[in-house]
Design a protein around this motif. Structure first.
Motif, PDB file in Angstrom:
ATOM      1  N   TYR A 184       0.836  -1.190   0.000  1.00 37.14           N
ATOM      2  CA  TYR A 184       0.000   0.000   0.000  1.00 37.14           C
ATOM      3  C   TYR A 184       0.878   1.250   0.000  1.00 37.14           C
ATOM      4  O   TYR A 184       2.026   1.219   0.429  1.00 37.14           O
ATOM      5  CB  TYR A 184      -0.872   0.055   1.272  1.00 37.14           C
ATOM      6  CG  TYR A 184      -1.934  -0.999   1.389  1.00 37.14           C
ATOM      7  CD1 TYR A 184      -1.671  -2.205   2.023  1.00 37.14           C
ATOM      8  CD2 TYR A 184      -3.218  -0.782   0.901  1.00 37.14           C
ATOM      9  CE1 TYR A 184      -2.655  -3.177   2.158  1.00 37.14           C
ATOM     10  CE2 TYR A 184      -4.220  -1.750   1.036  1.00 37.14           C
ATOM     11  CZ  TYR A 184      -3.923  -2.936   1.665  1.00 37.14           C
ATOM     12  OH  TYR A 184      -4.903  -3.891   1.797  1.00 37.14           O
ATOM     13  N   ASP A 188      -3.391  -8.883  -8.426  1.00 38.81           N
ATOM     14  CA  ASP A 188      -3.981  -7.620  -8.879  1.00 38.81           C
ATOM     15  C   ASP A 188      -2.941  -6.530  -8.740  1.00 38.81           C
ATOM     16  O   ASP A 188      -2.556  -6.176  -7.630  1.00 38.81           O
ATOM     17  CB  ASP A 188      -5.223  -7.292  -8.049  1.00 38.81           C
ATOM     18  CG  ASP A 188      -5.956  -6.050  -8.551  1.00 38.81           C
ATOM     19  OD1 ASP A 188      -7.108  -5.830  -8.141  1.00 38.81           O
ATOM     20  OD2 ASP A 188      -5.379  -5.278  -9.347  1.00 38.81           O
ATOM     21  N   SER A 248      -3.379  -3.577 -10.452  1.00 41.33           N
ATOM     22  CA  SER A 248      -4.034  -2.432 -11.087  1.00 41.33           C
ATOM     23  C   SER A 248      -3.760  -1.119 -10.357  1.00 41.33           C
ATOM     24  O   SER A 248      -3.933  -0.048 -10.927  1.00 41.33           O
ATOM     25  CB  SER A 248      -5.555  -2.670 -11.177  1.00 41.33           C
ATOM     26  OG  SER A 248      -6.104  -2.849  -9.882  1.00 41.33           O
ATOM     27  N   LEU A 271      -4.162   0.618  -2.307  1.00 43.70           N
ATOM     28  CA  LEU A 271      -3.536  -0.664  -2.614  1.00 43.70           C
ATOM     29  C   LEU A 271      -2.775  -0.563  -3.931  1.00 43.70           C
ATOM     30  O   LEU A 271      -3.327  -0.118  -4.938  1.00 43.70           O
ATOM     31  CB  LEU A 271      -4.598  -1.760  -2.716  1.00 43.70           C
ATOM     32  CG  LEU A 271      -4.105  -3.144  -3.102  1.00 43.70           C
ATOM     33  CD1 LEU A 271      -3.230  -3.736  -2.000  1.00 43.70           C
ATOM     34  CD2 LEU A 271      -5.268  -4.068  -3.402  1.00 43.70           C
TER      35      LEU A 271
END
Lengths: 116, 109
Positions: free
Chosen positions: A35, A56, A58, A45
């Motif tokens: 994070y 993930d 993204s 995140l």
């Protein structure tokens, strides 16, 4: 029990330099998260891994950011080249079961990064 | 896109007061909701986790409730103490944690 361990605690470097942040999750935890926390954007995140595999990414802001998890006990977040806008506190967290579970995430104390 | 809002942004109360922190979220498709505490210069400490099928969780002087259908959660702190002073963060877990901006709490002695 040792918690999530991050290093370094503080990093000050000049723009253009490569920065490597390190994280050791809690032993036995299968999911690891990176994070970033800033005053403007709060806690975001960047990427998370499950069983060492990125699930993930993204939230990774640009190609300058990369993360690896070569084994269950170690992860790195790299920024190359670094820019002043990357200045933030970077947290690593881990949990034993992610998703639909009653297991919370455990956070490290963070790395305070300043890019001059 | 999930959005999490926390009200108030800051709160200052005298020691001994009971208080309520509020959290609202836009997408009710969640696995759980977590409340964290963050002390200055430190990481986050998990306080309470409420699964989507639950209505509330309690730990000591803390009680958290969840109304998933209305997209709301509250954190109730009973008999506040100066040591409760910190930032309290609400995070909603769909397939990843989305955090609110936090409530900065100051309990005056």
């Amino acid at each position: 029990d040792a918690g999530v361990i991050q290093s370094p605690r503080h990093e000050v470097t000049e723009m253009g330099q490569e920065v490597t942040l390190r994280c050791k999750p809690i032993s036995g935890h299968n999911s690891l998260f990176w994070y970033r926390q800033t005053m403007m954007r709060g806690l975001e995140l960047l990427i998370y891994f499950n069983n060492n595999v990125p699930i993930d990414d993204s939230g990774m802001p640009e190609d300058r950011f990369s993360a690896k998890m070569p084994n269950a006990s170690f992860s790195t977040l790299k920024i190359q080249p670094s820019e002043p806008r990357d200045s933030a506190v970077y947290f690593c967290a881990s949990t034993s079961v992610f998703g639909d579970s009653n297991q919370p995430q455990h956070f490290g104390d963070g790395t305070r990064l300043s890019i001059l | 896109k999930q959005e999490v809002t926390q009200i108030p942004a800051a709160l200052s109360v005298p020691e001994g007061e009971n208080l309520v922190l509020n959290c609202s979220f836009t997408d009710s498709a969640i696995y759980n909701l977590q409340w964290f505490r963050q002390d200055p210069g430190k990481g986050l400490t998990s306080l309470l986790l409420i699964q989507s099928s639950q209505r509330e969780q309690t730990s000591g002087r803390l009680n958290a409730s969840l109304d998933k259908s209305s997209g709301r959660s509250t954190l109730y702190i009973a008999a506040s103490q100066p040591g409760d002073s910190a930032t309290y963060l609400c995070a909603v877990n769909g397939n990843k944690l989305v955090f609110g901006a936090g409530t900065i709490l100051r309990v005056k002695s």
